[in-house]
Motif scaffolding. Structure first.
Motif, short mmCIF file in Angstrom:
data_model
loop_
_atom_site.label_atom_id
_atom_site.label_comp_id
_atom_site.label_asym_id
_atom_site.label_seq_id
_atom_site.Cartn_x
_atom_site.Cartn_y
_atom_site.Cartn_z
N ARG A 51 17.98 58.76 57.64
CA ARG A 51 17.55 57.38 57.48
C ARG A 51 18.74 56.51 57.07
N PRO A 52 18.97 55.41 57.77
CA PRO A 52 20.14 54.56 57.51
C PRO A 52 19.96 53.60 56.34
N CYS A 53 20.21 54.09 55.14
CA CYS A 53 20.07 53.22 53.96
C CYS A 53 21.19 53.47 52.96
N LEU A 73 31.03 56.45 57.69
CA LEU A 73 30.96 55.94 59.05
C LEU A 73 29.53 55.60 59.47
N ALA A 74 28.60 56.50 59.18
CA ALA A 74 27.20 56.28 59.55
C ALA A 74 26.45 55.59 58.41
N GLN A 75 25.43 54.83 58.77
CA GLN A 75 24.62 54.16 57.76
C GLN A 75 23.69 55.12 57.03
N PHE A 76 23.68 56.41 57.45
CA PHE A 76 22.91 57.41 56.72
C PHE A 76 23.82 58.41 56.01
N PRO A 126 22.19 57.33 69.53
CA PRO A 126 23.45 56.79 69.02
C PRO A 126 23.35 56.45 67.54
N MET A 127 24.39 56.77 66.81
CA MET A 127 24.43 56.60 65.37
C MET A 127 24.55 55.12 65.00
N GLN A 128 23.84 54.73 63.93
CA GLN A 128 23.99 53.38 63.41
C GLN A 128 25.24 53.34 62.54
N VAL A 129 26.25 52.63 62.99
CA VAL A 129 27.55 52.61 62.33
C VAL A 129 27.55 51.59 61.21
N SER A 130 28.19 51.94 60.10
CA SER A 130 28.28 51.04 58.95
C SER A 130 28.98 49.75 59.36
N GLU A 131 28.67 48.68 58.61
CA GLU A 131 29.12 47.34 58.99
C GLU A 131 30.58 47.05 58.65
N GLN A 132 31.24 47.92 57.87
CA GLN A 132 32.62 47.66 57.48
C GLN A 132 33.50 47.45 58.72
N PRO A 133 34.42 46.48 58.67
CA PRO A 133 35.24 46.16 59.84
C PRO A 133 35.98 47.36 60.43
N ARG A 134 36.49 48.24 59.58
CA ARG A 134 37.24 49.38 60.11
C ARG A 134 36.33 50.31 60.92
N TYR A 135 35.12 50.52 60.44
CA TYR A 135 34.20 51.38 61.18
C TYR A 135 33.78 50.75 62.50
N GLN A 136 33.61 49.44 62.51
CA GLN A 136 33.29 48.76 63.76
C GLN A 136 34.47 48.83 64.74
N ALA A 137 35.69 48.76 64.20
CA ALA A 137 36.87 48.91 65.05
C ALA A 137 36.95 50.32 65.63
N GLN A 138 36.57 51.32 64.84
CA GLN A 138 36.54 52.69 65.35
C GLN A 138 35.55 52.81 66.50
N LEU A 139 34.38 52.19 66.34
CA LEU A 139 33.38 52.23 67.41
C LEU A 139 33.93 51.61 68.68
#
Length: 396
Positions: A51-53, A73-76, A126-139
């Motif tokens: 669960r992504p929390c 990396l993941a929201q869970f 597909p995994m829900q990726v955390s909102e941090q800019p670096r993680y979004q850049a990885q995606l």
């Protein structure tokens, strides 16, 4: 790791009561300090699916742990980091406290935290990726590799302030990483099915660029030229995207070992740290006498890690010294023989040998997960087992 790792002889952290001893504390300053990063999955208590929390759980846990807890990396996923320790008993106490705080924070948010190398149940891809800019850049850079990355690891940092020494130390460690893969294997199930592997996480990591066994380096300049060349291809988002099993930390005066699945118990994480530190001390002794380490081919090391990921300790492994296929438990004997003088010097020999005995008797995390599943062929039982063991479980 938290910024406190800059203090290479930092405090042990607060006590959380009596726990089984994991090692005696040597005299301050006589041995390298060690720290551990752990990653946990958050699951629904009803469905047992991820669960992504993480954001809410991290915020709650940070009241007690501060910057020792963070999103992943993941929201869970949640990551927690110990302070640097000299004694393994202090490290064990910190790991226990970290896990207790994170699991309590998860329960307060209506979820459970589990220590495992892969998502047992749930639509993790597909995994829900955390909102941090670096993680979004990885995606954006790595795409499907990120969206399927629902796995958790345990990383060990050992203080080696001299980067040249640390790099050459890594040459000596390379052949032994497959033994740690087998010993800490804890990801047999993935998204509802048995993978047939003891460490499926290992196979998922090996797909990434600049992952797996590091190259053999002649010196620090050789290392830097390699990263410059690889970076020119666009395969590195930044220096932290070097995901080799052994790497120089970009932030701390440490050598980081990234080879292990997330262990079921704090006892196993502390044992892993003890083994890694003894390997580093053994290697440093060799480096100081001018030995640059055995130039084992990367292909052989990858094959050894694949075999370890498949079989764990229940099948065969590649002996780090001879390169021959042997019973997997025999590779543990080779490891212990190799690091015994360092363990004696550190004062950790009784605790580490007892820890290895207990782990072999109990079985790897993968073996324990499969044993639980075999009782009723229930993956929800596996998740419940992991949830019960994560905060205070032991190798009984």
């Amino acid at each position: 790791m938290s910024d406190s790792f800059e203090q290479a002889r930092g405090p042990a952290g607060p006590s959380v009561g009596e726990v089984p001893p994991v090692g005696r504390t040597p005299a301050p300053g006589s041995v390298p300090s060690v720290g551990v990063e752990e990653e946990y999955l958050l699951v629904d208590p009803g469905s047992r699916e991820v669960r992504p929390c993480a954001a809410a759980v991290v915020k709650r846990a940070a009241v007690e742990l501060g910057d020792q807890v963070s999103p992943e990396l993941a929201q869970f996923q949640v990551e927690a980091k110990t302070l640097p320790c000299v004694g393994l008993d202090d490290l064990h106490r910190q790991l226990r406290r970290m896990r207790e705080v994170v699991t309590a924070a998860a329960e307060a948010e209506g979820v459970r935290a589990i220590a495992t190398g892969s998502a047992v149940l749930g639509d993790a891809v597909p995994m829900q990726v955390s909102e941090q800019p670096r993680y979004q850049a990885q995606l954006d850079t790595y795409r499907g590799l990120v969206s399927e990355h629902a796995i958790c690891a345990c990383q060990v940092h050992v203080c080696v302030p001299d980067r040249e020494q640390a790099l050459l130390t890594g040459n000596h460690l390379r052949p032994w990483m497959s033994v740690l893969v087998a010993l800490m294997a804890n990801s047999p199930f993935w998204a509802g099915h048995d993978t047939g592997y003891a460490s499926w996480r290992r196979l998922m990591w090996d797909r990434w660029p600049v992952a797996g066994p590091p190259p053999y380096f002649s010196d620090l300049a050789d290392h830097d030229r390699c990263l410059e060349s690889v970076g020119a291809t666009g395969a590195l988002l930044d220096q932290r995207a070097v995901y080799w099993d052994i790497r120089l930390s970009t932030r701390y005066p440490t050598l980081e070992i990234r080879v292990a699945d997330m262990p079921v118990t704090a006892e196993e994480s502390a044992l892993l740290a003890g083994l890694v530190r003894a390997l580093v001390v053994t290697a440093l002794t060799a480096v100081e006498r001018g030995d640059p380490g055995p130039p084992v081919s990367t292909d052989r090391l990858r094959a050894a890690c694949w075999r370890a990921a498949r079989d764990g300790l229940s099948g065969s492994g590649i002996d780090p010294r001879s390169g021959r296929l042997v019973p997997a438990e025999q590779t543990l004997d080779s490891l212990l023989d190799h690091i015994r003088p360092a363990l004696e010097e550190l004062g950790d020999l009784p605790a580490v040998t007892e820890g290895l005995r207990r782990l072999v008797a109990a079985g790897t995390g993968a073996e324990r997960q499969r044993a639980v599943h075999a009782r009723r062929e229930s993956l929800t039982d596996v998740v419940d087992f992991l949830a019960a063991q994560t905060p205070t479980g032991t190798l009984d």
